[in-house]
Scaffold this motif. Structure first.
Motif, PDB file in Angstrom:
ATOM      1  N   LEU A  91       0.849  -1.189   0.000  1.00 52.74           N
ATOM      2  CA  LEU A  91       0.000   0.000   0.000  1.00 52.74           C
ATOM      3  C   LEU A  91       0.887   1.243   0.000  1.00 52.74           C
ATOM      4  O   LEU A  91       1.928   1.278   0.664  1.00 52.74           O
ATOM      5  N   ASN A  92       0.426   2.268  -0.717  1.00 57.23           N
ATOM      6  CA  ASN A  92       1.248   3.469  -0.883  1.00 57.23           C
ATOM      7  C   ASN A  92       0.314   4.682  -0.926  1.00 57.23           C
ATOM      8  O   ASN A  92      -0.466   4.847  -1.861  1.00 57.23           O
ATOM      9  N   VAL A  93       0.388   5.495   0.112  1.00 57.88           N
ATOM     10  CA  VAL A  93      -0.499   6.656   0.232  1.00 57.88           C
ATOM     11  C   VAL A  93       0.313   7.917  -0.038  1.00 57.88           C
ATOM     12  O   VAL A  93       1.221   8.246   0.723  1.00 57.88           O
ATOM     13  N   THR A  94      -0.005   8.625  -1.119  1.00 54.07           N
ATOM     14  CA  THR A  94       0.749   9.835  -1.464  1.00 54.07           C
ATOM     15  C   THR A  94      -0.091  11.110  -1.318  1.00 54.07           C
ATOM     16  O   THR A  94       0.459  12.198  -1.253  1.00 54.07           O
ATOM     17  N   ARG A  95      -1.415  10.965  -1.250  1.00 51.75           N
ATOM     18  CA  ARG A  95      -2.261  12.176  -1.249  1.00 51.75           C
ATOM     19  C   ARG A  95      -2.011  13.003   0.010  1.00 51.75           C
ATOM     20  O   ARG A  95      -1.561  12.487   1.031  1.00 51.75           O
ATOM     21  N   ASN A 132      15.743   0.520   1.346  1.00 51.08           N
ATOM     22  CA  ASN A 132      14.795  -0.224   2.177  1.00 51.08           C
ATOM     23  C   ASN A 132      13.344   0.148   1.879  1.00 51.08           C
ATOM     24  O   ASN A 132      12.420  -0.619   2.157  1.00 51.08           O
ATOM     25  N   ALA A 133      13.127   1.361   1.341  1.00 53.01           N
ATOM     26  CA  ALA A 133      11.766   1.861   1.118  1.00 53.01           C
ATOM     27  C   ALA A 133      10.933   0.870   0.302  1.00 53.01           C
ATOM     28  O   ALA A 133       9.722   0.768   0.501  1.00 53.01           O
ATOM     29  N   PHE A 134      11.595   0.132  -0.577  1.00 52.94           N
ATOM     30  CA  PHE A 134      10.843  -0.740  -1.485  1.00 52.94           C
ATOM     31  C   PHE A 134      10.277  -1.983  -0.810  1.00 52.94           C
ATOM     32  O   PHE A 134       9.498  -2.708  -1.402  1.00 52.94           O
ATOM     33  N   LEU A 138       3.254  -0.958   3.995  1.00 49.34           N
ATOM     34  CA  LEU A 138       2.510   0.299   3.853  1.00 49.34           C
ATOM     35  C   LEU A 138       3.495   1.468   3.821  1.00 49.34           C
ATOM     36  O   LEU A 138       4.357   1.570   4.695  1.00 49.34           O
ATOM     37  N   THR A 139       3.363   2.323   2.821  1.00 48.20           N
ATOM     38  CA  THR A 139       4.180   3.544   2.743  1.00 48.20           C
ATOM     39  C   THR A 139       3.255   4.756   2.759  1.00 48.20           C
ATOM     40  O   THR A 139       2.259   4.783   2.031  1.00 48.20           O
ATOM     41  N   VAL A 140       3.582   5.731   3.588  1.00 50.11           N
ATOM     42  CA  VAL A 140       2.855   6.999   3.598  1.00 50.11           C
ATOM     43  C   VAL A 140       3.896   8.095   3.374  1.00 50.11           C
ATOM     44  O   VAL A 140       4.689   8.401   4.272  1.00 50.11           O
ATOM     45  N   ASN A 143       6.114  11.223  -2.139  1.00 52.03           N
ATOM     46  CA  ASN A 143       6.728  10.653  -3.347  1.00 52.03           C
ATOM     47  C   ASN A 143       7.878   9.744  -2.931  1.00 52.03           C
ATOM     48  O   ASN A 143       8.179   9.611  -1.736  1.00 52.03           O
ATOM     49  N   LEU A 144       8.502   9.128  -3.916  1.00 50.77           N
ATOM     50  CA  LEU A 144       9.554   8.164  -3.600  1.00 50.77           C
ATOM     51  C   LEU A 144      10.723   8.803  -2.863  1.00 50.77           C
ATOM     52  O   LEU A 144      11.209   8.269  -1.858  1.00 50.77           O
ATOM     53  N   ALA A 145      11.167   9.977  -3.341  1.00 51.66           N
ATOM     54  CA  ALA A 145      12.345  10.613  -2.728  1.00 51.66           C
ATOM     55  C   ALA A 145      12.138  10.816  -1.229  1.00 51.66           C
ATOM     56  O   ALA A 145      13.049  10.602  -0.421  1.00 51.66           O
ATOM     57  N   ALA A 146      10.913  11.217  -0.853  1.00 55.30           N
ATOM     58  CA  ALA A 146      10.642  11.486   0.557  1.00 55.30           C
ATOM     59  C   ALA A 146      10.803  10.229   1.404  1.00 55.30           C
ATOM     60  O   ALA A 146      11.146  10.304   2.582  1.00 55.30           O
ATOM     61  N   SER A 147      10.551   9.055   0.797  1.00 56.36           N
ATOM     62  CA  SER A 147      10.541   7.813   1.580  1.00 56.36           C
ATOM     63  C   SER A 147      11.887   7.092   1.609  1.00 56.36           C
ATOM     64  O   SER A 147      12.042   6.123   2.344  1.00 56.36           O
ATOM     65  N   LEU A 148      12.860   7.563   0.851  1.00 60.43           N
ATOM     66  CA  LEU A 148      14.140   6.845   0.788  1.00 60.43           C
ATOM     67  C   LEU A 148      14.948   7.012   2.083  1.00 60.43           C
ATOM     68  O   LEU A 148      15.022   8.103   2.640  1.00 60.43           O
TER      69      LEU A 148
HETATM   70  C1  LIG Z   1       4.397   5.376  -4.192  1.00 61.75           C
HETATM   71  O1  LIG Z   1       3.689   5.927  -5.293  1.00 61.75           O
HETATM   72  C2  LIG Z   1       4.372   6.980  -5.953  1.00 61.75           C
HETATM   73  C3  LIG Z   1       3.408   7.596  -6.961  1.00 61.75           C
HETATM   74  O2  LIG Z   1       2.963   6.625  -7.825  1.00 61.75           O
HETATM   75  C4  LIG Z   1       5.626   6.430  -6.600  1.00 61.75           C
HETATM   76  O3  LIG Z   1       6.332   7.441  -7.251  1.00 61.75           O
HETATM   77  C5  LIG Z   1       6.501   5.822  -5.502  1.00 61.75           C
HETATM   78  O4  LIG Z   1       7.614   5.197  -6.084  1.00 61.75           O
HETATM   79  C6  LIG Z   1       5.721   4.815  -4.661  1.00 61.75           C
HETATM   80  N1  LIG Z   1       6.516   4.473  -3.491  1.00 61.75           N
HETATM   81  C7  LIG Z   1       7.048   3.279  -3.306  1.00 61.75           C
HETATM   82  C8  LIG Z   1       7.844   3.097  -2.054  1.00 61.75           C
HETATM   83  O5  LIG Z   1       6.891   2.355  -4.083  1.00 61.75           O
END
Ligand SMILES: *[C@@H]1O[C@H](CO)[C@@H](O)[C@H](O)[C@H]1NC(C)=O
Ligand SMILES: *[C@@H]1O[C@H](CO)[C@@H](O)[C@H](O)[C@H]1NC(C)=O
Ligand SMILES: *[C@@H]1O[C@H](CO)[C@@H](O)[C@H](O)[C@H]1NC(C)=O
Ligand SMILES: *[C@@H]1O[C@H](CO)[C@@H](O)[C@H](O)[C@H]1NC(C)=O
Ligand SMILES: *[C@@H]1O[C@H](CO)[C@@H](O)[C@H](O)[C@H]1NC(C)=O
Ligand SMILES: *[C@@H]1O[C@H](CO)[C@@H](O)[C@H](O)[C@H]1NC(C)=O
Ligand SMILES: *[C@@H]1O[C@H](CO)[C@@H](O)[C@H](O)[C@H]1NC(C)=O
Ligand SMILES: *[C@@H]1O[C@H](CO)[C@@H](O)[C@H](O)[C@H]1NC(C)=O
Length: 399
Positions: A91-95, A132-134, A138-140, A143-148
């Protein structure tokens, strides 16, 4: 004289501590009507509730991510109600607007009765992923950069113009399990929160290593959760408050907490705070082999900050409490600003003589502890000013 098994003793002490400690959940949270099974599952739900079911073809979606991906990126609040089931998905919540995900249950105040589990199996072993983000269930994050996570003393350099993600994300009564391995064998995240505010109520997080990640500018509140792991299973850069929760050690490795502060840590209170909770061996089969072996935490860098407040610790915890991370070159300055502390710990895992002799764990005085009394004291903007905490469910927050 009565002799109790470890488990029984724990159950009794838990009951006493829970009865006497601070916040109590209201009998019915604002979502419990929506969560209760009814002939029309959406009865009692807020406006804009999407319905997820694997078996009912009247439902809006068969997967949780299907519902999340359908949401417009605008300012309308949404709720997702999930029917019982095993959901195998990431699950990936970006909103950025509020989103609440509810597990259906007749007993919303019992995490042990949860009917919804989200499973994923992914560990970052042997450089399988670039980050590790991948691995997270569940990811909140916006965008991807924020979660790395990145590497080195300061981690991934998230670009300064990265937006903030969800301002109010909540989950009630859902368990998240990363089942990549049955032992610590590389980071395997159950949840990852960065540049977002997230509250988890009566939920569960299970893996073996790096289970809960609260990344940069992440704020996370966990209330009556079960969190199970082995190695560094609370880690990150952001701020996490764990209240009234059950922390299960599935073996000993690294420490329970491993935080990496930033160069602004002096102003704000990035760190992990574990309050009115219970640290126990995950079950009685493994408990005897763990006696005296688990560390409370270790400093991922020199700005590590973790504080146990009014928390019960079973005999698994080492006499000295925390440990130094001698092989970690980022942590050469312990008694300056590394905070590895506890206040009013209890249980067989708390031995004051051994703590003092160990000279690693800081025993807070009442004065020192006052700076970490409530979540309001620690959720801060980078400059150290008070941040808005209206994203925390007031029913689970009544200091
Ligand atoms: C979560 O979704 C965003 C937008 O689609 C994507 O760019 C990002 O890579 C996704 N995050 C992960 C950790 O897969
Ligand atoms: C958000 O998008 C939904 C779906 O298009 C729409 O119904 C709703 O009115 C929008 N909300 C705002 C605040 O524009
Ligand atoms: C949307 O959520 C926010 C934050 O939780 C809340 O303050 C607001 O009242 C909600 N709006 C509606 C229309 O429910
Ligand atoms: C006890 O916990 C360990 C570690 O998670 C697990 O491998 C084992 O299956 C559990 N045993 C029982 C009886 O639940
Ligand atoms: C902290 O580090 C960032 C990035 O390395 C830098 O831009 C900022 O100026 C530093 N802030 C302080 C207070 O040193
Ligand atoms: C503590 O660390 C800070 C940041 O590196 C440094 O400026 C300060 O001089 C150190 N203080 C002591 C007493 O070592
Ligand atoms: C507490 O630690 C001290 C010092 O390591 C040790 O001598 C003592 O036996 C311990 N007490 C208990 C109850 O384990
Ligand atoms: C405790 O450790 C600090 C350095 O981390 C050292 O300066 C101090 O002398 C030690 N105290 C004792 C009693 O060993």
């Amino acid at each position: 004289m009565l002799v109790f098994q470890n488990n029984q003793r724990w159950a009794i002490i838990s009951a006493i501590l829970l009865a006497t400690s601070r916040p109590t959940i209201a009998d019915t949270s604002i979502y419990s009507k929506c969560q209760t099974p009814t002939p029309n599952p959406l009865t009692g739900c807020p406006p804009n509730t999407l319905w997820v079911s694997q078996t009912d073809c009247a439902a809006d979606f068969t997967t949780i991510q299907g519902a999340i991906s359908s949401l417009p990126d605008n300012n309308t609040n949404y709720t997702i109600l999930v029917m019982p089931g095993m959901y195998i998905e990431q699950l990936n919540v970006t909103r950025s607007a509020p989103l609440t995900i509810l597990g259906q249950t007749p007993t919303p105040n019992e995490q042990g009765d949860n009917t919804v589990t989200v499973y994923w199996a992914s560990a970052n072993s042997n450089g399988r992923f670039t980050d590790n983000a991948f691995t997270s269930v569940l990811t909140v994050a916006p965008n991807l950069a924020a979660s790395l996570t990145g590497s080195g003393n300061t981690g991934y350099p998230v670009p300064a113009d990265t937006p903030f993600g969800c301002i109010d994300f909540r989950v009630y009564n859902i368990d998240f399990r990363n089942v990549a391995t049955e032992i610590s064998a590389g980071p395997s995240l159950a949840v990852s929160i960065s540049r977002a505010n997230a509250g988890f109520y009566f939920s569960g997080f299970y893996s073996y290593q790096d289970t809960v990640y609260v990344g940069k500018l992440g704020n996370a509140y966990f209330y009556r959760n079960t969190i199970a792991g082995q190695t560094d299973f609370f880690y990150g850069f952001g701020t996490a408050w764990i209240q009234h929760s059950w922390i299960q050690m599935r073996s000993c490795g690294g420490g329970v907490t491993a935080w990496k502060g930033t160069n602004t840590t002096f102003a704000n209170k990035y760190g992990v705070y574990i309050s009115d909770s219970f640290l126990n061996a995950a079950n009685s089969s493994i408990a005897p082999a763990m006696v005296g072996k688990c560390y409370l935490g270790r400093p991922w860098n020199a700005q590590h900050r973790s504080v146990y407040i009014n928390t019960y610790m079973d005999a698994s915890i080492r006499g000295q409490g925390y440990e130094k991370w001698s092989s970690n070159p980022l942590t050469d300055n312990y008694n300056n600003y590394t905070i590895m502390a506890e206040y009013k710990s209890s249980g067989l895992g708390f031995n004051l003589t051994a703590r003092i002799a160990g000279n690693v764990t800081q025993e807070f005085t009442a004065d020192q502890a006052r700076a970490y009394r409530t979540p309001k004291d620690v959720f801060m903007k980078p400059d150290g000013s008070q941040s808005d905490i209206s994203w925390i469910d007031p029913a689970a927050y009544n200091w």
